[in-house]
Design a protein around this motif. Structure first.
Motif, PDB file in Angstrom:
ATOM      1  N   THR A 198      18.469  -2.195  -6.903  1.00  0.00           N
ATOM      2  CA  THR A 198      18.817  -3.322  -6.022  1.00  0.00           C
ATOM      3  C   THR A 198      20.338  -3.436  -5.851  1.00  0.00           C
ATOM      4  OG1 THR A 198      18.595  -4.823  -7.889  1.00  0.00           O
ATOM      5  CG2 THR A 198      16.738  -4.721  -6.356  1.00  0.00           C
ATOM      6  N   ALA A 199      21.101  -3.004  -6.855  1.00  0.00           N
ATOM      7  CA  ALA A 199      22.567  -3.068  -6.736  1.00  0.00           C
ATOM      8  C   ALA A 199      23.071  -2.148  -5.628  1.00  0.00           C
ATOM      9  CB  ALA A 199      23.218  -2.692  -8.069  1.00  0.00           C
ATOM     10  N   LEU A 200      22.282  -1.130  -5.297  1.00  0.00           N
ATOM     11  CA  LEU A 200      22.674  -0.206  -4.220  1.00  0.00           C
ATOM     12  C   LEU A 200      22.081  -0.641  -2.880  1.00  0.00           C
ATOM     13  CD1 LEU A 200      22.541   1.634  -6.956  1.00  0.00           C
ATOM     14  CD2 LEU A 200      22.287   3.512  -5.387  1.00  0.00           C
ATOM     15  N   GLY A 201      21.411  -1.800  -2.879  1.00  0.00           N
ATOM     16  CA  GLY A 201      20.725  -2.239  -1.655  1.00  0.00           C
ATOM     17  C   GLY A 201      19.428  -1.481  -1.427  1.00  0.00           C
ATOM     18  N   ILE A 202      18.905  -0.899  -2.486  1.00  0.00           N
ATOM     19  CA  ILE A 202      17.661  -0.107  -2.402  1.00  0.00           C
ATOM     20  C   ILE A 202      16.559  -0.860  -3.145  1.00  0.00           C
ATOM     21  CG2 ILE A 202      16.579   2.050  -3.156  1.00  0.00           C
ATOM     22  CD1 ILE A 202      19.300   3.370  -3.197  1.00  0.00           C
ATOM     23  N   VAL A 203      15.332  -0.728  -2.642  1.00  0.00           N
ATOM     24  CA  VAL A 203      14.196  -1.285  -3.391  1.00  0.00           C
ATOM     25  C   VAL A 203      13.540  -0.131  -4.142  1.00  0.00           C
ATOM     26  CG1 VAL A 203      11.969  -2.471  -3.199  1.00  0.00           C
ATOM     27  CG2 VAL A 203      13.846  -3.049  -1.629  1.00  0.00           C
ATOM     28  N   ALA A 204      13.442  -0.258  -5.441  1.00  0.00           N
ATOM     29  CA  ALA A 204      12.790   0.809  -6.216  1.00  0.00           C
ATOM     30  C   ALA A 204      11.346   0.938  -5.740  1.00  0.00           C
ATOM     31  CB  ALA A 204      12.818   0.477  -7.701  1.00  0.00           C
ATOM     32  N   PRO A 205      10.867   2.161  -5.534  1.00  0.00           N
ATOM     33  CA  PRO A 205       9.470   2.336  -5.120  1.00  0.00           C
ATOM     34  C   PRO A 205       8.512   1.715  -6.139  1.00  0.00           C
ATOM     35  CG  PRO A 205      10.678   4.386  -4.949  1.00  0.00           C
ATOM     36  CD  PRO A 205      11.578   3.426  -5.654  1.00  0.00           C
ATOM     37  N   LYS A 206       7.311   1.374  -5.645  1.00  0.00           N
ATOM     38  CA  LYS A 206       6.335   0.679  -6.493  1.00  0.00           C
ATOM     39  C   LYS A 206       6.032   1.476  -7.769  1.00  0.00           C
ATOM     40  CE  LYS A 206       3.180  -2.599  -7.097  1.00  0.00           C
ATOM     41  NZ  LYS A 206       2.570  -2.171  -8.337  1.00  0.00           N
ATOM     42  N   TRP A 207       6.005   2.814  -7.652  1.00  0.00           N
ATOM     43  CA  TRP A 207       5.650   3.594  -8.847  1.00  0.00           C
ATOM     44  C   TRP A 207       6.778   3.614  -9.858  1.00  0.00           C
ATOM     45  CZ3 TRP A 207       8.003   8.734  -8.541  1.00  0.00           C
ATOM     46  CH2 TRP A 207       8.486   9.079  -7.278  1.00  0.00           C
ATOM     47  N   PHE A 208       8.038   3.425  -9.422  1.00  0.00           N
ATOM     48  CA  PHE A 208       9.134   3.231 -10.384  1.00  0.00           C
ATOM     49  C   PHE A 208       8.866   1.917 -11.138  1.00  0.00           C
ATOM     50  CE2 PHE A 208      13.130   5.676  -8.740  1.00  0.00           C
ATOM     51  CZ  PHE A 208      12.382   6.640  -8.100  1.00  0.00           C
ATOM     52  N   MET A 209       8.540   0.883 -10.330  1.00  0.00           N
ATOM     53  CA  MET A 209       8.312  -0.438 -10.930  1.00  0.00           C
ATOM     54  C   MET A 209       7.141  -0.397 -11.906  1.00  0.00           C
ATOM     55  SD  MET A 209       8.624  -3.033  -7.740  1.00  0.00           S
ATOM     56  CE  MET A 209      10.013  -3.052  -6.619  1.00  0.00           C
ATOM     57  N   ASP A 210       6.039   0.248 -11.461  1.00  0.00           N
ATOM     58  CA  ASP A 210       4.854   0.340 -12.335  1.00  0.00           C
ATOM     59  C   ASP A 210       5.209   1.015 -13.655  1.00  0.00           C
ATOM     60  OD1 ASP A 210       3.250  -0.842 -10.461  1.00  0.00           O
ATOM     61  OD2 ASP A 210       2.326   1.015  -9.744  1.00  0.00           O
ATOM     62  N   THR A 211       6.035   2.066 -13.555  1.00  0.00           N
ATOM     63  CA  THR A 211       6.388   2.792 -14.783  1.00  0.00           C
ATOM     64  C   THR A 211       7.174   1.868 -15.720  1.00  0.00           C
ATOM     65  OG1 THR A 211       6.568   4.772 -13.410  1.00  0.00           O
ATOM     66  CG2 THR A 211       7.365   4.967 -15.647  1.00  0.00           C
ATOM     67  N   MET A 212       8.053   1.040 -15.144  1.00  0.00           N
ATOM     68  CA  MET A 212       8.816   0.121 -15.996  1.00  0.00           C
ATOM     69  C   MET A 212       7.919  -0.977 -16.575  1.00  0.00           C
ATOM     70  SD  MET A 212      12.324  -1.976 -15.302  1.00  0.00           S
ATOM     71  CE  MET A 212      13.515  -1.079 -16.288  1.00  0.00           C
ATOM     72  N   CYS A 213       7.010  -1.498 -15.731  1.00  0.00           N
ATOM     73  CA  CYS A 213       6.125  -2.580 -16.204  1.00  0.00           C
ATOM     74  C   CYS A 213       5.200  -2.104 -17.318  1.00  0.00           C
ATOM     75  CB  CYS A 213       5.271  -3.118 -15.063  1.00  0.00           C
ATOM     76  SG  CYS A 213       6.233  -4.042 -13.871  1.00  0.00           S
ATOM     77  N   ARG A 214       5.013  -0.787 -17.422  1.00  0.00           N
ATOM     78  CA  ARG A 214       4.168  -0.250 -18.481  1.00  0.00           C
ATOM     79  C   ARG A 214       5.003   0.209 -19.674  1.00  0.00           C
ATOM     80  NH1 ARG A 214      -0.987   1.763 -17.284  1.00  0.00           N
ATOM     81  NH2 ARG A 214      -1.946   0.485 -15.694  1.00  0.00           N
ATOM     82  N   THR A 215       6.304  -0.088 -19.612  1.00  0.00           N
ATOM     83  CA  THR A 215       7.185   0.275 -20.730  1.00  0.00           C
ATOM     84  C   THR A 215       7.688  -1.001 -21.410  1.00  0.00           C
ATOM     85  OG1 THR A 215       7.896   2.192 -19.451  1.00  0.00           O
ATOM     86  CG2 THR A 215       9.212   1.644 -21.375  1.00  0.00           C
TER      87      THR A 215
END
Ligand SMILES: CC/C=C\CC/C=C/CC(=O)SCCNC(=O)CCNC(=O)[C@H](O)C(C)(C)COP(=O)(O)OP(=O)(O)OC[C@H]1O[C@@H](n2cnc3c(N)ncnc32)[C@H](O)[C@@H]1OP(=O)(O)O
Length: 323
Positions: A198-215
């Motif tokens: 988000t700091a780069l003005g980018i939205v992390a793809p859902k699978w990036f998010m899913d990987t973090m939510c499972r960590t």
């Protein structure tokens, strides 16, 4: 000879109410959709079965894959995959292709497990190479994103055990690679790790998010993703983004080995299937939305505002590096 056969047949009721709209438009549409739904399950099963056996350990270099990834197997039968694209292991198409190929090699060689690390003394990986996204050739960008997806499928969904010896900064795609492993030992010090998109003005793809939510916890992940949080090593340990703090790279690798040793007495097939079942949902989600995910990336690259943000970010990085 002596190989087990598994039959898995599906009989689709093409006249069922749910299938009528599609079968009235296209012959065999119901069977086609059943086949699509089955693919992820078969993918996981095939991987689990083909990689569950272990080979006797030996010391050998496994590759002539070129210089961006070094892959060796140590005396304990553990594969060490070292990213070596100076200065910061930013993930360009070439590096991703080599990682993808090396993951295939680890799977084929039936190693006891794999440790992912970096040849840089200060950077594990700087994430995606921003130059692949800035004023890109669209054909290459498509291949770039598809290869990144492949790497994630192969690493996150590997049936061999994985650990990351994080010996430096791990922003964005670097963090994703390490979170895709099952265990993380990070060298203490001034390094940081996190998804800072988000700091780069980018939205992390859902699978990036899913990987973090499972960590880490969903709460911590939401806060981290929205604020582009880069965790210090101590903070990362506290919220379980990493599992252990190491004194140096050798210690990080040893800690990863100790983790992998835990599986010595666990039947490999049971371990692999358990892991893949635990990870099945995000994998299936990306499998079913894979093309849409590529298109989203490409249209994101075509957005002039995104290109402007990337340009500013590159300038800032260059200015910082020049100091
Ligand atoms: C629909 C979905 C759409 C989009 C999703 C897109 C997802 C993107 C995920 C990503 O991974 S984006 C990449 C995010 N990465 C970063 O923000 C990291 C930026 N880099 C840094 O913060 C630092 O470089 C570092 C902490 C990793 C290392 O610091 P240090 O050791 O001090 O090195 P320098 O900063 O001096 O950098 C040296 C050299 O490397 C270039 N560089 C750094 N990072 C990247 C990068 N990610 N891509 C390309 N190039 C990078 C930097 O510009 C310097 O280049 P010079 O030519 O000036 O030497």
């Amino acid at each position: 000879m002596g190989r087990a056969l598994v039959w898995d047949a599906t009989c689709v009721d093409s006249l069922a109410a749910s299938h009528l709209p599609s079968t009235s438009q296209k012959a065999a549409a119901a069977a086609e959709s059943a086949q699509m739904l089955k693919r992820p399950k078969m993918f996981l099963l095939r991987q689990a079965v083909s990689n569950a056996r272990q080979l006797a350990p030996s010391v050998r270099a496994m590759s002539s894959k070129g210089p961006l990834v070094d892959l060796t197997v140590d005396n304990d039968g553990v594969a060490i995959m070292t990213l070596q694209r100076p200065p910061v292991n930013s993930l360009n198409l070439d590096l991703l292709k080599e990682i993808s190929k090396s993951l295939d090699d680890v799977a084929k060689n039936k190693s006891r497990g794999m440790i992912l690390t970096s040849s840089s003394p200060t950077v594990f990986s700087a994430g995606l190479d921003i130059m692949e996204m800035y004023k890109p050739d669209m054909k290459r960008a498509e291949e770039f994103w598809t290869t990144l997806q492949d790497v994630w499928f192969k690493l996150y969904g590997s049936s061999f055990a994985t650990a990351a010896a994080i010996n430096g900064h791990a922003p964005a795609g670097g963090c994703l690679l390490s979170m895709s492993c099952e265990y993380r030992a990070m060298v203490g010090g001034k390094f940081t790790i996190g998804l800072n998109e988000t700091a780069l003005g980018i939205v992390a793809p859902k699978w990036f998010m899913d990987t973090m939510c499972r960590t880490i916890s969903m709460r911590q992940a939401e806060l981290a993703l929205t604020t582009a949080k880069m965790f210090t090593v101590d903070e990362a340990l506290k919220c379980e983004l990493i599992d252990e703090i190491a004194t140096d790279k050798a210690d990080a690798i040893n800690k990863c080995k100790t983790f992998l040793k835990k599986f010595e007495k666990i039947p490999p097939l049971a371990r692999a299937i358990t892991k893949l079942k635990m990870r099945e949902e995000p994998i299936k989600n990306l499998q079913t939305s894979r093309q849409a995910d590529v298109q989203e990336f490409l249209s994101f690259l075509k957005n002039p505002k995104v290109q402007q943000s990337l340009e500013m970010y590159i300038q800032a990085l260059k200015q910082k590096a020049a100091k």
